[in-house]
Design an enzyme around this catalytic site. Structure first.
Site, PDB file in Angstrom:
ATOM      1  N   ASP A  35       0.667   3.921   5.953  1.00 45.13           N
ATOM      2  CA  ASP A  35       0.921   3.565   4.553  1.00 45.13           C
ATOM      3  C   ASP A  35       0.615   4.734   3.619  1.00 45.13           C
ATOM      4  OD1 ASP A  35       1.847   1.009   4.885  1.00 45.13           O
ATOM      5  OD2 ASP A  35      -0.107   0.086   4.742  1.00 45.13           O
TER       6      ASP A  35
ATOM      7  N   GLY B 110      -7.598  20.479  18.820  1.00 48.46           N
ATOM      8  CA  GLY B 110      -7.219  21.884  18.753  1.00 48.46           C
ATOM      9  C   GLY B 110      -7.693  22.667  19.965  1.00 48.46           C
ATOM     10  N   GLY B 111      -7.730  23.962  19.839  1.00 50.11           N
ATOM     11  CA  GLY B 111      -8.096  24.817  20.963  1.00 50.11           C
ATOM     12  C   GLY B 111      -9.606  24.958  21.160  1.00 50.11           C
TER      13      GLY B 111
ATOM     14  N   GLU C 185       1.334  -1.142   8.213  1.00 51.37           N
ATOM     15  CA  GLU C 185       0.531  -0.014   8.701  1.00 51.37           C
ATOM     16  C   GLU C 185       0.449   0.109  10.232  1.00 51.37           C
ATOM     17  OE1 GLU C 185      -1.402   2.503   7.080  1.00 51.37           O
ATOM     18  OE2 GLU C 185      -1.737   3.132   9.132  1.00 51.37           O
TER      19      GLU C 185
ATOM     20  N   GLN D 120       0.772  -1.246   0.000  1.00 49.64           N
ATOM     21  CA  GLN D 120       0.000   0.000   0.000  1.00 49.64           C
ATOM     22  C   GLN D 120       0.804   1.298   0.000  1.00 49.64           C
ATOM     23  OE1 GLN D 120      -3.333   2.415   2.652  1.00 49.64           O
ATOM     24  NE2 GLN D 120      -2.929   0.323   3.207  1.00 49.64           N
TER      25      GLN D 120
HETATM   26  N1  COA Z   1      12.022  -9.766  -9.268  1.00 46.16           N
HETATM   27  C1  COA Z   1      12.755 -10.486  -8.413  1.00 46.16           C
HETATM   28  N2  COA Z   1      12.648 -10.383  -7.087  1.00 46.16           N
HETATM   29  C2  COA Z   1      11.744  -9.502  -6.614  1.00 46.16           C
HETATM   30  C3  COA Z   1      10.950  -8.704  -7.468  1.00 46.16           C
HETATM   31  C4  COA Z   1      11.119  -8.862  -8.850  1.00 46.16           C
HETATM   32  N3  COA Z   1      10.410  -8.177  -9.730  1.00 46.16           N
HETATM   33  N4  COA Z   1      10.140  -7.956  -6.692  1.00 46.16           N
HETATM   34  C5  COA Z   1      10.419  -8.253  -5.417  1.00 46.16           C
HETATM   35  N5  COA Z   1      11.389  -9.177  -5.362  1.00 46.16           N
HETATM   36  C6  COA Z   1      12.004  -9.778  -4.186  1.00 46.16           C
HETATM   37  C7  COA Z   1      12.835  -8.807  -3.390  1.00 46.16           C
HETATM   38  O1  COA Z   1      14.054  -8.600  -4.001  1.00 46.16           O
HETATM   39  C8  COA Z   1      12.937  -9.543  -2.057  1.00 46.16           C
HETATM   40  O2  COA Z   1      13.960 -10.495  -2.132  1.00 46.16           O
HETATM   41  P1  COA Z   1      15.124 -10.668  -1.020  1.00 46.16           P
HETATM   42  O3  COA Z   1      14.435 -10.793   0.287  1.00 46.16           O
HETATM   43  O4  COA Z   1      15.818 -11.904  -1.453  1.00 46.16           O
HETATM   44  O5  COA Z   1      15.969  -9.470  -1.064  1.00 46.16           O
HETATM   45  C9  COA Z   1      11.622 -10.305  -1.979  1.00 46.16           C
HETATM   46  O6  COA Z   1      11.018 -10.171  -3.261  1.00 46.16           O
HETATM   47  C10 COA Z   1      10.627  -9.851  -0.924  1.00 46.16           C
HETATM   48  O7  COA Z   1      10.582  -8.450  -0.798  1.00 46.16           O
HETATM   49  P2  COA Z   1      10.127  -7.828   0.604  1.00 46.16           P
HETATM   50  O8  COA Z   1      10.066  -6.374   0.464  1.00 46.16           O
HETATM   51  O9  COA Z   1      11.008  -8.389   1.678  1.00 46.16           O
HETATM   52  O10 COA Z   1       8.645  -8.409   0.731  1.00 46.16           O
HETATM   53  P3  COA Z   1       7.905  -9.022   2.015  1.00 46.16           P
HETATM   54  O11 COA Z   1       6.574  -9.436   1.523  1.00 46.16           O
HETATM   55  O12 COA Z   1       8.678 -10.046   2.734  1.00 46.16           O
HETATM   56  O13 COA Z   1       7.750  -7.761   3.014  1.00 46.16           O
HETATM   57  C11 COA Z   1       7.005  -5.556   3.631  1.00 46.16           C
HETATM   58  C12 COA Z   1       6.753  -6.825   2.797  1.00 46.16           C
HETATM   59  C13 COA Z   1       5.959  -4.556   3.256  1.00 46.16           C
HETATM   60  C14 COA Z   1       6.910  -5.912   5.124  1.00 46.16           C
HETATM   61  C15 COA Z   1       8.412  -5.022   3.316  1.00 46.16           C
HETATM   62  O14 COA Z   1       8.533  -4.857   1.931  1.00 46.16           O
HETATM   63  C16 COA Z   1       8.715  -3.712   4.014  1.00 46.16           C
HETATM   64  O15 COA Z   1       8.982  -3.676   5.220  1.00 46.16           O
HETATM   65  N6  COA Z   1       8.712  -2.606   3.252  1.00 46.16           N
HETATM   66  C17 COA Z   1       9.058  -1.298   3.732  1.00 46.16           C
HETATM   67  C18 COA Z   1       7.980  -0.700   4.602  1.00 46.16           C
HETATM   68  C19 COA Z   1       6.653  -0.604   3.896  1.00 46.16           C
HETATM   69  O16 COA Z   1       6.509  -0.013   2.848  1.00 46.16           O
HETATM   70  N7  COA Z   1       5.656  -1.181   4.561  1.00 46.16           N
HETATM   71  C20 COA Z   1       4.277  -0.971   4.185  1.00 46.16           C
HETATM   72  C21 COA Z   1       3.799  -1.819   3.128  1.00 46.16           C
HETATM   73  S1  COA Z   1       2.131  -1.347   2.799  1.00 46.16           S
END
Ligand code: COA
Length: 415
Positions: free
Chosen positions: A168, A247-248, A139, A17
């Site tokens: 988010d 607020g106030g 979030e 998101q």
């Molecule tokens: N091709 C190849 N690999 C891809 C890719 C693509 N097109 N798109 C994503 N990936 C891979 C990434 O490189 C990553 O690999 P790695 O762990 O080996 O480096 C993997 O997919 C997973 O990415 P990640 O971001 O760790 O996803 P997740 O589902 O485990 O975590 C979140 C999700 C949201 C918790 C995490 O991305 C995060 O903390 N983001 C920052 C904060 C944020 O925006 N949070 C709110 C989200 S609404």
């Protein structure tokens, strides 16, 4: 009509998101947003909270309007080559992967700068540098760590998260501002830069008034507009303030006619000082005007709950809309508690494009929230979200790949 961000190309590496809200805004302002996803699966939200089997969820469609979708495997060497071509061609790379994921793909800031010194790299992470920098965040984690949850809810209940996605979508908004600011600065420097927005920081920024109150509390030990005053206790930290106004001007949520069966038959009522006379007249308590306990805002503070109780006796005789009409005749600031059903059906929100109806080839018609920011010279027309990989061939052709090369990349599972 031309769009404000016409000609700006965004390499959109966002998912879930926070990041997608940012790039959707940029797309509404006219940027060409190329969303990179993995073939076969795509953004995880395509499949989350589905209401129709095998059709992109509303979660995805409502966050990814006006974008193009390409599938690229960023870990495949040939896929990396395609990404490098995109880095060279785009103005901004936006990502919200877990900390370090972009570097692990080989796209460090140094590498990106070497490929395209004008590129702006914009990232959302849960936390900024510090003890939690490596944490994955969603979030509600941000709402808790940014101070919102400890200050939301009632004094006798646990911390509460809010339905507004301040972690988010709030951080997505912050990042979008950072990106257009960096684009503006690039006009003079000719250089790209790193733009980062941490979700904890974004939430805290939106909770600014609570840090204000923390310091007021530390100095005076009391906050007279909080429901804990005068009979309750204040501790060392800003307490949960229920529905008190931030607020106030004291305010509270009051029952309206029908509250027994309708969970949203309520109105937010603000006892703004300049209209106190009118409030007393409207609710039939004119004796308050001369009573020293109610005559001034300061005098009223210890009696706020009693005052709202009396006003509620009046609001309970009216529907929230009747109360709204009557109070607005006297400029009393108030607002009905609108349900999502009422908002979805509100004609004035349709007229302004704040609520829009979109047609999707697989799901048919659905409602979405349009661009809440209106530019007179750059109106936003909301276009449906892309199907997974819908624009892969189109975007690769724009990069100069031939039909045969595209087919080969597909056979090698690079796209
Ligand atoms: N091709 C190849 N690999 C891809 C890719 C693509 N097109 N798109 C994503 N990936 C891979 C990434 O490189 C990553 O690999 P790695 O762990 O080996 O480096 C993997 O997919 C997973 O990415 P990640 O971001 O760790 O996803 P997740 O589902 O485990 O975590 C979140 C999700 C949201 C918790 C995490 O991305 C995060 O903390 N983001 C920052 C904060 C944020 O925006 N949070 C709110 C989200 S609404």
């Amino acid at each position: 009509m031309a769009k404000a961000l016409d000609g700006v190309r965004i390499l959109d590496f966002t998912h879930v998101q926070s990041g997608p809200t940012c790039t959707q805004l940029l797309a509404w302002f006219g940027a060409d947003v190329i969303k990179v996803e993995r073939a076969g699966e795509g953004d995880i939200t395509r499949g989350q909270l589905r209401d129709i089997p095998d059709v992109d969820s509303l979660y995805f469609t409502m966050l990814n309007h006006n974008k193009r979708s390409v599938t690229i495997d960023a870990k495949n060497p040939k896929g990396k080559e395609v990404l490098e071509a995109l880095v060279k061609k785009c103005d901004v790379l936006v990502e919200n992967f877990a900390p370090g994921a972009l570097d692990r793909m080989g796209f460090t800031w140094e590498r990106i700068q070497a490929l395209n010194p004008r590129m702006i790299v914009a990232s959302i992470k849960g936390f900024g540098p510090g003890p939690y920098a490596d944490c994955k965040v969603y979030e509600n984690v941000a709402q808790c760590a940014g101070g919102a949850a400890s200050t939301t809810g009632f004094d006798d209940g646990p911390p509460l998260v809010t339905g507004a996605q301040i972690g988010d979508s709030g951080t997505g908004l912050h990042l979008a501002l950072g990106i257009v600011t960096a684009l503006y600065q690039r006009n003079t420097t000719g250089r790209g830069q790193l733009v980062t927005a941490a979700m904890q920081d974004g939430v805290l920024n939106l909770c600014r008034v609570k840090l204000r109150d923390q310091q007021r509390l530390a100095r005076t030990g009391v906050m007279e507009e909080y429901p804990q005053y005068p009979d309750g206790k204040f501790g060392e930290a800003v307490p949960r303030a229920g529905n008190a106004s931030g607020g106030g001007q004291p305010g509270w949520i009051l029952k309206c006619k029908g509250w027994e069966t309708d969970p949203n038959a309520y109105i937010y009522f603000i006892t703004q000082a300049p209209v106190w006379k009118d409030i007393c007249k409207v609710i039939g308590r004119e004796e308050w005007l001369t009573d020293p306990r109610y005559a001034t805002p300061k005098a009223r503070l210890p009696h706020l709950m009693e005052i709202f109780g009396e006003i509620e006796k009046w609001t309970m005789t009216k529907t929230k809309f009747e109360a709204m009409d009557l109070l607005n005749e006297h400029d009393v600031p108030c607002g009905p508690i609108l349900s999502m059903k009422e908002i979805a059906e509100e004609p004035s929100l349709r007229d302004t494009g704040t609520i829009v109806e979109i047609d999707h080839p697989k799901r048919g018609k659905y409602l979405s929230v349009g661009n809440p920011i209106k530019l007179s010279d750059s109106p936003s027309d909301v276009k449906r979200s892309p199907l997974l990989g819908e624009h892969t061939d189109e975007v690769l052709a724009e990069l100069g790949y031939s039909r045969q090369q595209i087919d080969e990349l597909r056979a090698q599972r690079a796209i």
